[in-house]
Design an enzyme around this catalytic site. Structure first.
Site, PDB file in Angstrom:
ATOM      1  N   ASN A   1     -47.983 -37.463  60.373  1.00  0.00           N
ATOM      2  CA  ASN A   1     -47.435 -36.288  61.065  1.00  0.00           C
ATOM      3  C   ASN A   1     -46.179 -35.759  60.376  1.00  0.00           C
ATOM      4  OD1 ASN A   1     -49.428 -36.514  63.032  1.00  0.00           O
ATOM      5  ND2 ASN A   1     -48.204 -37.925  64.257  1.00  0.00           N
TER       6      ASN A   1
ATOM      7  N   ARG B   1     -49.893 -44.742  61.803  1.00  0.00           N
ATOM      8  CA  ARG B   1     -50.585 -43.468  61.545  1.00  0.00           C
ATOM      9  C   ARG B   1     -49.658 -42.266  61.760  1.00  0.00           C
ATOM     10  NH1 ARG B   1     -56.826 -41.846  63.335  1.00  0.00           N
ATOM     11  NH2 ARG B   1     -56.739 -39.755  62.468  1.00  0.00           N
TER      12      ARG B   1
ATOM     13  N   GLU C   1     -53.357 -44.154  66.366  1.00  0.00           N
ATOM     14  CA  GLU C   1     -51.988 -43.659  66.211  1.00  0.00           C
ATOM     15  C   GLU C   1     -50.995 -44.318  67.175  1.00  0.00           C
ATOM     16  OE1 GLU C   1     -51.622 -39.463  64.957  1.00  0.00           O
ATOM     17  OE2 GLU C   1     -49.953 -39.371  66.366  1.00  0.00           O
TER      18      GLU C   1
ATOM     19  N   LYS D   1     -55.761 -41.961  53.147  1.00  0.00           N
ATOM     20  CA  LYS D   1     -55.930 -41.679  54.583  1.00  0.00           C
ATOM     21  C   LYS D   1     -56.783 -42.766  55.237  1.00  0.00           C
ATOM     22  CE  LYS D   1     -56.487 -38.873  58.435  1.00  0.00           C
ATOM     23  NZ  LYS D   1     -56.573 -37.587  59.035  1.00  0.00           N
TER      24      LYS D   1
ATOM     25  N   LYS E   1     -59.930 -37.808  64.548  1.00  0.00           N
ATOM     26  CA  LYS E   1     -59.201 -36.992  65.533  1.00  0.00           C
ATOM     27  C   LYS E   1     -59.990 -35.719  65.766  1.00  0.00           C
ATOM     28  CE  LYS E   1     -54.258 -37.916  65.136  1.00  0.00           C
ATOM     29  NZ  LYS E   1     -52.971 -37.281  64.797  1.00  0.00           N
TER      30      LYS E   1
ATOM     31  N   ARG F   1     -72.053 -37.818  76.729  1.00  0.00           N
ATOM     32  CA  ARG F   1     -71.156 -38.964  76.490  1.00  0.00           C
ATOM     33  C   ARG F   1     -71.122 -39.412  75.030  1.00  0.00           C
ATOM     34  NH1 ARG F   1     -73.210 -40.862  81.590  1.00  0.00           N
ATOM     35  NH2 ARG F   1     -71.648 -40.399  83.167  1.00  0.00           N
TER      36      ARG F   1
ATOM     37  N   GLU G   1     -51.202 -30.165  52.743  1.00  0.00           N
ATOM     38  CA  GLU G   1     -51.495 -31.548  53.159  1.00  0.00           C
ATOM     39  C   GLU G   1     -51.394 -32.498  51.948  1.00  0.00           C
ATOM     40  OE1 GLU G   1     -51.627 -32.513  56.193  1.00  0.00           O
ATOM     41  OE2 GLU G   1     -52.558 -30.977  57.467  1.00  0.00           O
TER      42      GLU G   1
ATOM     43  N   HIS H   1     -52.569 -23.279  58.644  1.00  0.00           N
ATOM     44  CA  HIS H   1     -52.126 -24.641  58.955  1.00  0.00           C
ATOM     45  C   HIS H   1     -51.420 -25.289  57.745  1.00  0.00           C
ATOM     46  CE1 HIS H   1     -52.010 -28.568  60.801  1.00  0.00           C
ATOM     47  NE2 HIS H   1     -52.558 -29.085  59.706  1.00  0.00           N
TER      48      HIS H   1
ATOM     49  N   HIS I   1     -46.645 -27.148  63.542  1.00  0.00           N
ATOM     50  CA  HIS I   1     -47.425 -26.602  64.666  1.00  0.00           C
ATOM     51  C   HIS I   1     -46.655 -25.472  65.360  1.00  0.00           C
ATOM     52  CE1 HIS I   1     -50.044 -30.487  65.010  1.00  0.00           C
ATOM     53  NE2 HIS I   1     -50.388 -29.717  64.009  1.00  0.00           N
TER      54      HIS I   1
ATOM     55  N   HIS J   1     -45.235 -32.156  60.672  1.00  0.00           N
ATOM     56  CA  HIS J   1     -46.193 -31.484  61.554  1.00  0.00           C
ATOM     57  C   HIS J   1     -45.616 -30.951  62.867  1.00  0.00           C
ATOM     58  CE1 HIS J   1     -49.221 -32.484  58.695  1.00  0.00           C
ATOM     59  NE2 HIS J   1     -50.197 -32.065  59.462  1.00  0.00           N
TER      60      HIS J   1
HETATM   61  N1  LIG Z   1     -58.297 -33.762  62.832  1.00  0.00           N
HETATM   62  C1  LIG Z   1     -57.397 -33.953  61.912  1.00  0.00           C
HETATM   63  O1  LIG Z   1     -57.042 -35.082  61.564  1.00  0.00           O
HETATM   64  C2  LIG Z   1     -56.791 -32.748  61.231  1.00  0.00           C
HETATM   65  C3  LIG Z   1     -56.000 -32.917  60.079  1.00  0.00           C
HETATM   66  C4  LIG Z   1     -55.504 -31.780  59.439  1.00  0.00           C
HETATM   67  C5  LIG Z   1     -55.777 -30.507  59.943  1.00  0.00           C
HETATM   68  N2  LIG Z   1     -56.527 -30.395  61.074  1.00  0.00           N
HETATM   69  C6  LIG Z   1     -56.855 -29.062  61.614  1.00  0.00           C
HETATM   70  O2  LIG Z   1     -57.583 -28.362  60.605  1.00  0.00           O
HETATM   71  C7  LIG Z   1     -57.367 -26.958  60.739  1.00  0.00           C
HETATM   72  C8  LIG Z   1     -56.996 -26.371  59.392  1.00  0.00           C
HETATM   73  O3  LIG Z   1     -58.013 -26.685  58.479  1.00  0.00           O
HETATM   74  P1  LIG Z   1     -58.549 -25.625  57.398  1.00  0.00           P
HETATM   75  O4  LIG Z   1     -57.430 -25.093  56.620  1.00  0.00           O
HETATM   76  O5  LIG Z   1     -59.683 -26.256  56.692  1.00  0.00           O
HETATM   77  O6  LIG Z   1     -58.984 -24.442  58.357  1.00  0.00           O
HETATM   78  P2  LIG Z   1     -60.305 -23.579  58.602  1.00  0.00           P
HETATM   79  O7  LIG Z   1     -61.380 -24.400  59.132  1.00  0.00           O
HETATM   80  O8  LIG Z   1     -59.828 -22.432  59.403  1.00  0.00           O
HETATM   81  O9  LIG Z   1     -60.692 -23.018  57.163  1.00  0.00           O
HETATM   82  C9  LIG Z   1     -59.848 -22.102  56.533  1.00  0.00           C
HETATM   83  C10 LIG Z   1     -60.584 -20.792  56.160  1.00  0.00           C
HETATM   84  O10 LIG Z   1     -61.487 -21.078  55.094  1.00  0.00           O
HETATM   85  C11 LIG Z   1     -62.800 -20.594  55.416  1.00  0.00           C
HETATM   86  N3  LIG Z   1     -63.715 -21.486  54.703  1.00  0.00           N
HETATM   87  C12 LIG Z   1     -64.033 -22.762  54.992  1.00  0.00           C
HETATM   88  N4  LIG Z   1     -64.766 -23.296  54.004  1.00  0.00           N
HETATM   89  C13 LIG Z   1     -64.950 -22.310  53.093  1.00  0.00           C
HETATM   90  C14 LIG Z   1     -65.625 -22.257  51.843  1.00  0.00           C
HETATM   91  N5  LIG Z   1     -66.196 -23.320  51.296  1.00  0.00           N
HETATM   92  N6  LIG Z   1     -65.610 -21.078  51.168  1.00  0.00           N
HETATM   93  C15 LIG Z   1     -64.969 -19.985  51.675  1.00  0.00           C
HETATM   94  N7  LIG Z   1     -64.289 -19.982  52.835  1.00  0.00           N
HETATM   95  C16 LIG Z   1     -64.280 -21.148  53.536  1.00  0.00           C
HETATM   96  C17 LIG Z   1     -62.851 -20.619  56.925  1.00  0.00           C
HETATM   97  O11 LIG Z   1     -63.812 -19.722  57.430  1.00  0.00           O
HETATM   98  C18 LIG Z   1     -61.437 -20.194  57.278  1.00  0.00           C
HETATM   99  O12 LIG Z   1     -61.315 -18.801  57.206  1.00  0.00           O
HETATM  100  C19 LIG Z   1     -56.268 -26.789  61.778  1.00  0.00           C
HETATM  101  O13 LIG Z   1     -56.832 -26.404  62.999  1.00  0.00           O
HETATM  102  C20 LIG Z   1     -55.668 -28.191  61.890  1.00  0.00           C
HETATM  103  O14 LIG Z   1     -55.107 -28.429  63.151  1.00  0.00           O
HETATM  104  C21 LIG Z   1     -57.046 -31.476  61.715  1.00  0.00           C
END
Ligand SMILES: NC(=O)c1ccc[n+]([C@@H]2O[C@H](COP(=O)([O-])OP(=O)(O)OC[C@H]3O[C@@H](n4cnc5c(N)ncnc54)[C@H](O)[C@@H]3O)[C@@H](O)[C@H]2O)c1
Length: 369
Positions: A245, A241, A237, A227, A143, A121, A185, A264, A252, A248
């Site tokens: 999006n 908030r 949201e 943010k 999120k 939990r 972003e 992404h 997606h 987005h």
């Molecule tokens: N929760 C939220 O508010 C929110 C907001 C924006 C995006 N997201 C989510 O985040 C994800 C995209 O994020 P992302 O682009 O960070 O993706 P990710 O976590 O896939 O990282 C991108 C790539 O970079 C590599 N990587 C990470 N850190 C590294 C480092 N320091 N050195 C070398 N390689 C590294 C990872 O292994 C991966 O291959 C999506 O799933 C998206 O839906 C969530």
């Protein structure tokens, strides 16, 4: 080290931003009086680059610690991976006095946040974001989630961490493509914050992509401040908030239709271009404004896979987005920089037109850059 505070009624927390600040983590855990049984969920790529460094810092940690490594791909933002994390927590006898620490990009943040929010939990959570996207966006605001039946982030929770630590040095090992992805972003923030921030991002984009530390710390700090301010006003949201999006719903669908060949952040850039064309078609922004804004988005070279997607399919996927209301596609569009219009409906013809216009525009930038 700079600090930004997220101020929520029941869960306020600090975000620390700086260079080489990861070694302070143990001290921060102690001063924040957090539990000391540490369960790290670490992206395998990050572990490969930084395991010696991370382990050295926690070498003398007396209480329990475990490093769970996983492959951070969208396919693993899943029930299967969630189950593996929960099973490992149980197997290693982690109890309610666990501090789960996620170390990785947005995928790691989303998955481990969900795991922390549901194990017994809810156990304490810290995010150590290691990508630009995770630093400016996914580690802040609570999120969490996994993809479900190929729909993005369909199952999840709102669950705030106890603290976030953005050590800019993690960015040193990111690929050029990941930097461009992260800028998707940032460009979103350029449009939704203020004219001043728009100009700043426009000027500093090349320095950010080339990992200039001064430019990075400045932009990350400003983005985190923005943010956090939005999350402070609308944690779950219900209204404001939704501006986050912007682009987005298109994004997606592009990610899904490309089978995640488009990252992404790249999809967010494409989604923003679609939203800009649609804002123009709906007479919210002028032709001159559209032309100017497309110069900014055109600075990011997107993976060529976007030229292979089928706009009809993108439209179909958009229809299933969880942000839709009353069976209608619900979009965030732009009126001016910092001025968004929420819950706009658009016809199929308008959406397909916007997708085709965006692909054509990005193709032109590809050819002539
Ligand atoms: N929760 C939220 O508010 C929110 C907001 C924006 C995006 N997201 C989510 O985040 C994800 C995209 O994020 P992302 O682009 O960070 O993706 P990710 O976590 O896939 O990282 C991108 C790539 O970079 C590599 N990587 C990470 N850190 C590294 C480092 N320091 N050195 C070398 N390689 C590294 C990872 O292994 C991966 O291959 C999506 O799933 C998206 O839906 C969530």
């Amino acid at each position: 080290m700079k600090i930004v505070k997220v101020n929520l009624e029941y869960a306020s927390y600090p975000i620390f931003i700086g260079e080489n600040i990861f070694p302070k983590l143990e001290e921060l855990i102690a001063s924040s009086k957090l539990y000391k049984n540490l369960f790290f969920v670490v992206d395998k790529n990050v572990y490969k680059q930084f395991s010696k460094y991370i382990k050295k810092i926690f070498y003398k940690h007396d209480e329990k610690k475990y490093f769970y490594k996983f492959c951070a791909i969208e396919k693993n933002k899943s029930y299967d991976e969630l189950k593996k994390i929960h099973s490992k927590l149980l197997e290693k006898r982690f109890g309610r006095d666990t501090l789960l620490i996620s170390v990785g990009g947005g995928i790691t943040c989303d998955l481990s946040g969900f795991a922390a929010s549901t194990y017994m939990r809810g156990v304490q959570l810290i995010h150590i974001p290691t990508t630009l996207i995770a630093m400016v966006d996914s580690s802040i605001g609570g999120k969490t989630g996994i993809n479900f039946e190929l729909y993005k982030n369909m199952v999840g929770t709102f669950y705030q961490p106890k603290l976030v630590l953005c050590d800019i040095d993690f960015i040193s090992t990111l690929s050029n493509r990941e930097m461009i992805s992260g800028c998707g972003e940032l460009i979103k923030y350029a449009f939704i914050t203020s004219k001043h921030f728009y100009e700043k991002i426009n000027d500093k984009l090349p320095a950010i992509i080339s990992k200039n530390k001064i430019a990075l710390s400045d932009i990350i700090y400003n983005s985190v401040q923005f943010k956090a301010s939005i999350v402070n006003m609308d944690e779950n949201e219900k209204g404001l908030r939704k501006v986050l999006n912007f682009g987005h719903t298109f994004a997606h669908a592009f990610e899904k239709e490309s089978k995640n060949k488009i990252s992404h952040g790249e999809a967010v850039t494409v989604g923003i271009v679609c939203a800009l064309f649609l804002s123009n078609r709906k007479k919210l922004i002028s032709n001159d404004a559209l032309k100017k804004y497309l110069e900014l988005t055109g600075k990011l070279k997107i993976n060529k896979s976007i030229f292979k997607v089928d706009p009809e399919q993108i439209y179909k996927i958009m229809f299933t987005d969880k942000k839709n209301l009353d069976e209608k596609i619900s979009l965030v569009l732009l009126k001016d920089i910092g001025e968004l219009v929420l819950d706009v409906h658009a016809s199929k013809a308008e959406i397909i037109w916007a997708i085709n216009s965006a692909i054509e525009n990005l193709n032109l930038h590809h050819k002539y850059s």
